[in-house]
Design an enzyme around this catalytic site. Structure first.
Site, PDB file in Angstrom:
ATOM      1  N   LYS A  22       0.841  -1.204   0.000  1.00 26.06           N
ATOM      2  CA  LYS A  22       0.000   0.000   0.000  1.00 26.06           C
ATOM      3  C   LYS A  22       0.870   1.245   0.000  1.00 26.06           C
ATOM      4  O   LYS A  22       0.622   2.185  -0.760  1.00 26.06           O
ATOM      5  CB  LYS A  22      -0.874   0.013   1.249  1.00 26.06           C
ATOM      6  N   ARG A  91      -4.401  10.720   4.333  1.00 26.04           N
ATOM      7  CA  ARG A  91      -3.294  11.683   4.452  1.00 26.04           C
ATOM      8  C   ARG A  91      -2.364  11.614   3.257  1.00 26.04           C
ATOM      9  O   ARG A  91      -1.821  12.647   2.816  1.00 26.04           O
ATOM     10  CB  ARG A  91      -2.546  11.358   5.732  1.00 26.04           C
ATOM     11  N   CYS A 115      -4.776  12.548  12.592  1.00 19.86           N
ATOM     12  CA  CYS A 115      -5.470  11.266  12.492  1.00 19.86           C
ATOM     13  C   CYS A 115      -5.285  10.586  13.857  1.00 19.86           C
ATOM     14  O   CYS A 115      -4.705  11.142  14.773  1.00 19.86           O
ATOM     15  CB  CYS A 115      -4.880  10.415  11.368  1.00 19.86           C
ATOM     16  N   ARG A 120       0.494  14.706  12.789  1.00 22.43           N
ATOM     17  CA  ARG A 120       1.020  14.439  11.442  1.00 22.43           C
ATOM     18  C   ARG A 120       1.027  15.695  10.566  1.00 22.43           C
ATOM     19  O   ARG A 120       0.284  15.816   9.590  1.00 22.43           O
ATOM     20  CB  ARG A 120       0.227  13.303  10.803  1.00 22.43           C
ATOM     21  N   ILE A 326       8.282   7.277  16.622  1.00 16.01           N
ATOM     22  CA  ILE A 326       7.912   7.981  15.393  1.00 16.01           C
ATOM     23  C   ILE A 326       6.656   8.831  15.568  1.00 16.01           C
ATOM     24  O   ILE A 326       6.632   9.995  15.191  1.00 16.01           O
ATOM     25  CB  ILE A 326       7.690   6.972  14.217  1.00 16.01           C
TER      26      ILE A 326
HETATM   27  C1  EPZ Z   1       4.376   6.999   6.035  1.00 13.00           C
HETATM   28  O1  EPZ Z   1       3.586   8.018   6.596  1.00 13.00           O
HETATM   29  C2  EPZ Z   1       3.467   5.767   5.985  1.00 13.00           C
HETATM   30  N1  EPZ Z   1       2.303   6.047   5.131  1.00 13.00           N
HETATM   31  C3  EPZ Z   1       3.012   5.423   7.402  1.00 13.00           C
HETATM   32  O2  EPZ Z   1       2.228   4.242   7.337  1.00 13.00           O
HETATM   33  C4  EPZ Z   1       4.262   5.133   8.253  1.00 13.00           C
HETATM   34  O3  EPZ Z   1       3.865   4.861   9.575  1.00 13.00           O
HETATM   35  C5  EPZ Z   1       5.183   6.364   8.229  1.00 13.00           C
HETATM   36  O4  EPZ Z   1       5.512   6.697   6.864  1.00 13.00           O
HETATM   37  C6  EPZ Z   1       6.478   6.128   8.998  1.00 13.00           C
HETATM   38  O5  EPZ Z   1       7.140   5.023   8.464  1.00 13.00           O
HETATM   39  C7  EPZ Z   1       2.453   5.986   3.802  1.00 13.00           C
HETATM   40  O6  EPZ Z   1       3.532   5.733   3.277  1.00 13.00           O
HETATM   41  C8  EPZ Z   1       1.219   6.263   2.979  1.00 13.00           C
HETATM   42  P1  EPZ Z   1       6.433  10.390   8.020  1.00 13.00           P
HETATM   43  P2  EPZ Z   1       4.134   9.560   6.575  1.00 13.00           P
HETATM   44  O7  EPZ Z   1       6.315  11.661   7.256  1.00 13.00           O
HETATM   45  O8  EPZ Z   1       4.894   9.804   5.344  1.00 13.00           O
HETATM   46  C9  EPZ Z   1       6.618  13.778  11.293  1.00 13.00           C
HETATM   47  C10 EPZ Z   1       0.319   2.920   7.645  1.00 13.00           C
HETATM   48  O9  EPZ Z   1      -0.154   2.390   8.654  1.00 13.00           O
HETATM   49  N2  EPZ Z   1       6.417  14.737  10.191  1.00 13.00           N
HETATM   50  O10 EPZ Z   1       7.596   9.486   7.745  1.00 13.00           O
HETATM   51  O11 EPZ Z   1       2.966  10.432   6.871  1.00 13.00           O
HETATM   52  C11 EPZ Z   1       5.402  12.898  11.534  1.00 13.00           C
HETATM   53  O12 EPZ Z   1       4.463  13.573  12.354  1.00 13.00           O
HETATM   54  C12 EPZ Z   1       0.835   4.342   7.713  1.00 13.00           C
HETATM   55  O13 EPZ Z   1       0.429   2.364   6.530  1.00 13.00           O
HETATM   56  C13 EPZ Z   1       6.543  16.092  10.460  1.00 13.00           C
HETATM   57  O14 EPZ Z   1       6.802  16.498  11.588  1.00 13.00           O
HETATM   58  O15 EPZ Z   1       5.095   9.538   7.830  1.00 13.00           O
HETATM   59  C14 EPZ Z   1       6.014  11.696  12.199  1.00 13.00           C
HETATM   60  O16 EPZ Z   1       6.187  11.957  13.566  1.00 13.00           O
HETATM   61  C15 EPZ Z   1       0.630   4.949   9.089  1.00 13.00           C
HETATM   62  N3  EPZ Z   1       6.347  16.986   9.437  1.00 13.00           N
HETATM   63  C16 EPZ Z   1       7.383  11.563  11.522  1.00 13.00           C
HETATM   64  O17 EPZ Z   1       7.632  12.841  10.906  1.00 13.00           O
HETATM   65  C17 EPZ Z   1       6.055  16.567   8.165  1.00 13.00           C
HETATM   66  O18 EPZ Z   1       5.911  17.437   7.264  1.00 13.00           O
HETATM   67  C18 EPZ Z   1       7.442  10.497  10.435  1.00 13.00           C
HETATM   68  O19 EPZ Z   1       6.346  10.717   9.579  1.00 13.00           O
HETATM   69  C19 EPZ Z   1       5.934  15.182   7.915  1.00 13.00           C
HETATM   70  C20 EPZ Z   1       6.122  14.286   8.943  1.00 13.00           C
END
Ligand code: EPZ
Length: 420
Positions: A22, A91, A115, A120, A326
């Site tokens: 996914k 998202r 969420c 996020r 995370i």
């Molecule tokens: C991706 O989400 C995945 N989703 C998530 O899977 C996964 O948990 C996550 O990466 C971490 O591996 C998809 O790929 C569609 P991040 P993403 O940006 O990209 C912070 C599932 O269950 N952050 O790597 O949204 C954020 O809040 C989902 O399949 C900022 O602060 O995750 C988090 O604490 C859940 N500012 C950390 O970074 C931003 O602009 C990592 O988030 C972006 C993120």
């Protein structure tokens, strides 16, 4: 609302074919915005999330055909608004930002909102677009971005490792003029898959999968055909299910090298694991012990497997400390597991699980997010008695044909709809 009714006590035994990932499929679909030629994606998982992304891209004007785990995307975008009702439901919709800016010099994307697992934010996505020369304003709950003279290559340094922001930056930089370096990039297999697909489309990306990605801008991209990589989180979930139920499962279309952290931990727990190029087998494992974990960006222990691992630790004698680094609120499954008899204390981002073999009993529980819902399914499979899981639309976001595949391996589960 639909519910899953699961009677525990069965071992998961047999073979499961793992679906396409996914979290690779969603950014790959957005890459379809970057050419008016046809992008064909195979091994496409048929999920509510991939269907929602297809709807969003059709809303932008693309011609979409989705059948038999294959999707074709053609034509050009005709409008550049990603509306709140679609973005707030998923998202990953924010991943249209980079492609629209790169190709059309404009994008108006609703802020996704938080969420269940945390606030996020998208600040890193926005900073990346600004680094490439876009003018970005936040107004009326929308990201309003413009690049009337095109994007210009630059160094983008991420203070926090972000999968989505890395993906948005990659797609935007591909058509920027000059060179872009993405520093402190996410290294997930899904990032590599996106880079490979973009390169098939004519991009010039190197270093994807490392923490520094270099992109030489090109004029335009052309069509391509690309197969989505296997879903490592789905595979890991099934591996944990086999270990919890004392079964033996072989996972086809699974890549062990994408799961090295999980395999290392499960081996330390005492789970017997074998694997080849495209399969992973979990054998009956006589004795298991509690092992601590801390989630981390890839190649560390995946946050998306934290809830499933907690379910395993709930039924293994001993104490396990699970640290979630995370997301700030990714323990929503804890109260539900506790309703089933799990003994878990939370101290901030640390959960302390006092596991007990046979310690779970069936109960009515509620799914709160995608990965929490699968952890409840796994817990129900090895609980004594029957569990009813409600709000299972969360499950349908990330696991296709879950009941059919688990029932083929011995699970006793049925889905009822309203009042069923
Ligand atoms: C991706 O989400 C995945 N989703 C998530 O899977 C996964 O948990 C996550 O990466 C971490 O591996 C998809 O790929 C569609 P991040 P993403 O940006 O990209 C912070 C599932 O269950 N952050 O790597 O949204 C954020 O809040 C989902 O399949 C900022 O602060 O995750 C988090 O604490 C859940 N500012 C950390 O970074 C931003 O602009 C990592 O988030 C972006 C993120």
């Amino acid at each position: 609302m639909a519910q899953l009714h699961i009677t525990g006590g069965q071992k998961l035994e047999g073979e499961i074919i793992v679906s396409g990932a996914k979290n690779a499929a969603l950014p790959l679909l957005c890459a379809g915005l970057m050419t008016d030629e046809t992008l064909t994606l195979t091994n496409m998982p048929d999920l509510s999330d991939t269907r929602l992304m297809a709807r969003l891209l059709a809303n932008h004007g693309l011609d979409i055909d989705f059948a038999d785990n294959q999707i074709t995307l053609g034509g050009a975008a005709t409008q550049f608004d990603a509306p709140y009702d679609l973005v707030s439901a998923m998202r990953a919709s924010v991943l249209v930002l980079g492609p629209l800016l790169a190709c059309y010099g404009q994008a108006r994307v609703s802020l996704p909102g938080g969420c269940a697992i945390g606030s996020r934010p998208v600040d890193l996505h926005i900073k990346a677009m600004q680094s490439l020369g876009a003018v970005v304003e936040l107004a009326d709950g929308y990201i309003q971005a413009r690049a009337p003279h095109g994007l210009k290559g630059a160094d983008i340094m991420f203070q926090t490792v972000s999968v989505g922001a890395t993906e948005n930056a990659m797609m935007a930089a591909v058509l920027a003029s000059g060179q872009t370096k993405i520093i402190n990039a996410a290294r997930e297999p899904e990032i590599i898959d996106l880079g490979e697909c973009l390169n098939k489309m004519g991009a010039k990306i190197t270093g994807h999968g490392t923490d520094i990605i270099t992109i030489e801008g090109v004029e335009k991209l052309h069509g391509a055909t690309h197969a989505v990589i296997p879903d490592r989180i789905e595979a890991g979930s099934f591996m944990i299910g086999a270990a919890m139920t004392g079964g033996a499962l072989t996972l086809r279309n699974a890549k062990a090298e994408h799961l090295s952290a999980l395999i290392a931990v499960l081996t330390e727990v005492g789970v017997i694991i074998r694997h080849g190029d495209d399969w992973i087998a979990v054998d009956k494992s006589p004795s298991l012990k509690a092992v601590d974990i801390e989630t981390a960006p890839y190649p560390g222990f995946p946050t998306d497997l934290q809830a499933q691992y907690m379910a395993l630790m709930s039924v293994v004698d001993g104490y396990a400390r699970i640290s979630e680094t995370i997301f700030e609120n990714r323990f929503m499954h804890v109260p539900e597991l506790m309703r089933m008899g799990a003994d878990i204390d939370i101290e901030g981002s640390l959960a302390i699980v006092r596991g007990r073999a046979g310690g779970l009993t069936g109960a009515p529980v509620r799914a709160t997010d995608l990965r929490a819902s699968i952890s409840l399914v796994l817990a129900a499979l090895c609980a004594t008695g029957t569990t009813e899981i409600s709000e299972i639309y969360h499950l349908d976001r990330g696991y296709a044909d879950l009941e059919a595949r688990l029932k083929m391996c011995g699970a006793h589960m049925t889905r009822t709809t309203d009042g069923g």
